[in-house]
Enzyme design. Sequence first.
Site, PDB file in Angstrom:
ATOM      1  N   LYS A  73       0.812  -1.219   0.000  1.00 27.73           N
ATOM      2  CA  LYS A  73       0.000   0.000   0.000  1.00 27.73           C
ATOM      3  C   LYS A  73       0.843   1.264   0.000  1.00 27.73           C
ATOM      4  CE  LYS A  73      -0.433  -0.551   4.917  1.00 27.73           C
ATOM      5  NZ  LYS A  73      -0.121  -1.973   4.967  1.00 27.73           N
ATOM      6  N   LYS A  77      -4.116   3.879   2.236  1.00 23.91           N
ATOM      7  CA  LYS A  77      -5.246   3.155   1.651  1.00 23.91           C
ATOM      8  C   LYS A  77      -6.273   4.132   1.073  1.00 23.91           C
ATOM      9  CE  LYS A  77      -4.486  -0.718   4.784  1.00 23.91           C
ATOM     10  NZ  LYS A  77      -4.779  -1.248   6.143  1.00 23.91           N
TER      11      LYS A  77
END
Lengths: 430, 430
Positions: B104, B204
């Site tokens: 991520k 995210k």
Amino acid sequence: MSAPLKVALLGCGTVGASVLRLLADQAADITARVGRPVEVAGVAVRRPDRHPEVPADLLTTDARALVTRPDVDLVVEVIGGIEPARELMLAAFAAGKSVVSANKALLADDGVALHAAAAEAGVDLYYEAAVAGAIPLLRPLRESLAGDQLTRVVGIVNGTTNYILSRMAETGAGFAEALAEATELGYAEADPTADVDGFDAAAKAAILASLAFHSPVAASDVHREGISAVSATDVARAAEIGCTVKLLAICEKVTGEHGDAIAVRVHPAMIPTTHPLASVGGAFNAVFVEAEAAGQLMFYGQGAGGEPTASAVLGDLVAVARNRVAGVAGPGTTAYAGLPVSPMADTPTRYHVSLDVADKPGVLATVAQEFAAHGVSISTVRQDGAGEAATLVIVTHRAPDSALSATISRLRGMPAVRAVTSVLRVEGLA
Amino acid sequence: MSAPLKVALLGCGTVGASVLRLLADQAADITARVGRPVEVAGVAVRRPDRHPEVPADLLTTDARALVTRPDVDLVVEVIGGIEPARELMLAAFAAGKSVVSANKALLADDGVALHAAAAEAGVDLYYEAAVAGAIPLLRPLRESLAGDQLTRVVGIVNGTTNYILSRMAETGAGFAEALAEATELGYAEADPTADVDGFDAAAKAAILASLAFHSPVAASDVHREGISAVSATDVARAAEIGCTVKLLAICEKVTGEHGDAIAVRVHPAMIPTTHPLASVGGAFNAVFVEAEAAGQLMFYGQGAGGEPTASAVLGDLVAVARNRVAGVAGPGTTAYAGLPVSPMADTPTRYHVSLDVADKPGVLATVAQEFAAHGVSISTVRQDGAGEAATLVIVTHRAPDSALSATISRLRGMPAVRAVTSVLRVEGLA
């Protein structure tokens, strides 16, 4: 920018009209996402005079000619029902067109043959809209979880019955009263049979089970019970044990004498109010998925309605259009695992049973003996005495469904049992 | 059956080890789903002696050589961090290999350049595991909703902070105490900064916003506030107004003076206990999505852990393997919309404010005047008097965040205000 992809739309009811509107509204975005514009080549309807909103030169009554027209690349089928949808879909495949469908009845009835026809033609057959409306569900099952082993899929996939059961829980009403309200508000159709008797949910269960377990499952393989026998007493008993009543579509892998099999069933059941599915109210749908590595997942959203269903159709349309631009077919639905469907009689379930019994010593022992005689183990018993009568509330452990139903039959004939007041399966209890 | 596809695995920690195990356990199913066997070509690690479970002939310390080996078709990157993951990924693309990643931080930092490199090489870059672990989320956003317009994505995407906030609500504990418990139980790392200060959630959020709005968003574009300032009082005040406190990642389309923009933020907020996200407890993740046609959707599941994350990696691996077999690249992530990111100051938010004030006539009017002076409209006020002091609990309507924070600053300096006891944003309230 290259030449546009041409879409034939079959049917122009609520969903079809929303598809047309979204295609127009989102034209620029769809072009960017597909790499080519996507245009409507024609709209096949039975009565062109009823569609003043569609440009007259697009309307046709000859659906067969439309799906095989050489300039058509993709077909969207939102007619519903078995024929002529089936025949038109096969004609589209034979002519090399990919198909997007929202037709749960057809896919559940004849999915294996349709997939085979699409695969043979090297085209796509996508139908995200057929199960749980707008909820992205079939693509995640088919693709996101392709490296995992699914063990169980449990869904609330029919909004009408969920609305009725939610209202029964909120108001204490019986089934007939709640159905009448749902009909008045437009949540239930004039003939509610398909929803209330579980046919709609069974078709969706068949599609889910086929995808989840890579095996052929038709609607006729699904054990089906509707909600018309659910009583206000059942709903009240559920609340007493911290549960709520939902119509569930359950697909699971079971291991029996003859190896792995699939159990697929639709029936009302008590689930704990703490279960993620319990709070899915009104006309919403949700599907709870258990996989070996991923663990528990849930997908939640609107299960019906023109716009939500059209959103799912357009997602599929963009996917098949991209595949067409790339010159490939996407991942199909395979039945390579070929697992058999387990009969309901063999499927392990748990029962909740409420009994009115004579309040005298030995009744509980007699009742418990009947469960034991059928090999059914009892999880909890609550006994409430009041004068001459007492109430027994029993929740069993898992046992073959036939053993449980045989036990209930025997209890109904026992002198010590005045009445069996509530029998319902229980799911999701620890 | 044709020759196997060969996978290079970069990194073999918790996730990598689960990927290896699943690839072996599911070999037959993966072969059936891909159309060719998928085999491990090599595993790049720093310390081969620490991986006795991996066959010695597969282990290598030369990751660079592994990703460019001619027999390697696909690369799985589970090293994490920026370098050398970035450099290895670019080397893989340049050598014509598709990449599956769970990284991520890297995707949020440099997603645009990485996508461009993959597109130029005609290969895939998939990273479902990077956001919300096992939950199928990126594929539904990118594909299932490709025919719809997303308006809002609100997620609980960090399990550590969700666990801490859940425990604060359950026990009345303060942040420090709940963090200590989480650390002890292994839910928080020894250095909890990345989770607690919202860095993990912000990465995210950047990935989700990029996908949802087809625009470039980096982690540095995300307004970020962690949970270390959330007090037991905040949690108690939330309960009083029927809310619960969650750390939310919020991505939404906003329309300002200069047209459409994206607001992306991570901060604690009160949400109504009736909101589907409110019941997402402990280490679970969930993402709530609003789209114009689909309406409200929610995706729920395990956000972390070796097995769930590996499930997502394998789903992507099957997808890129299928694409490789078909000789195509799948749909990439495009930034064609190119929407700018709106500053937090301009983003419309709602505040909950609790004040201790002197209990004399005119205080409410003075306080209300301060909100009005900043153009902030008040939704509800509750005043509880007790002796000389009173408590004011105010929930505002939506206003630019800068107007709300300016109002709070002014309130802190007012003689009539003894203390500002709780300030927290509110989301999802009708």
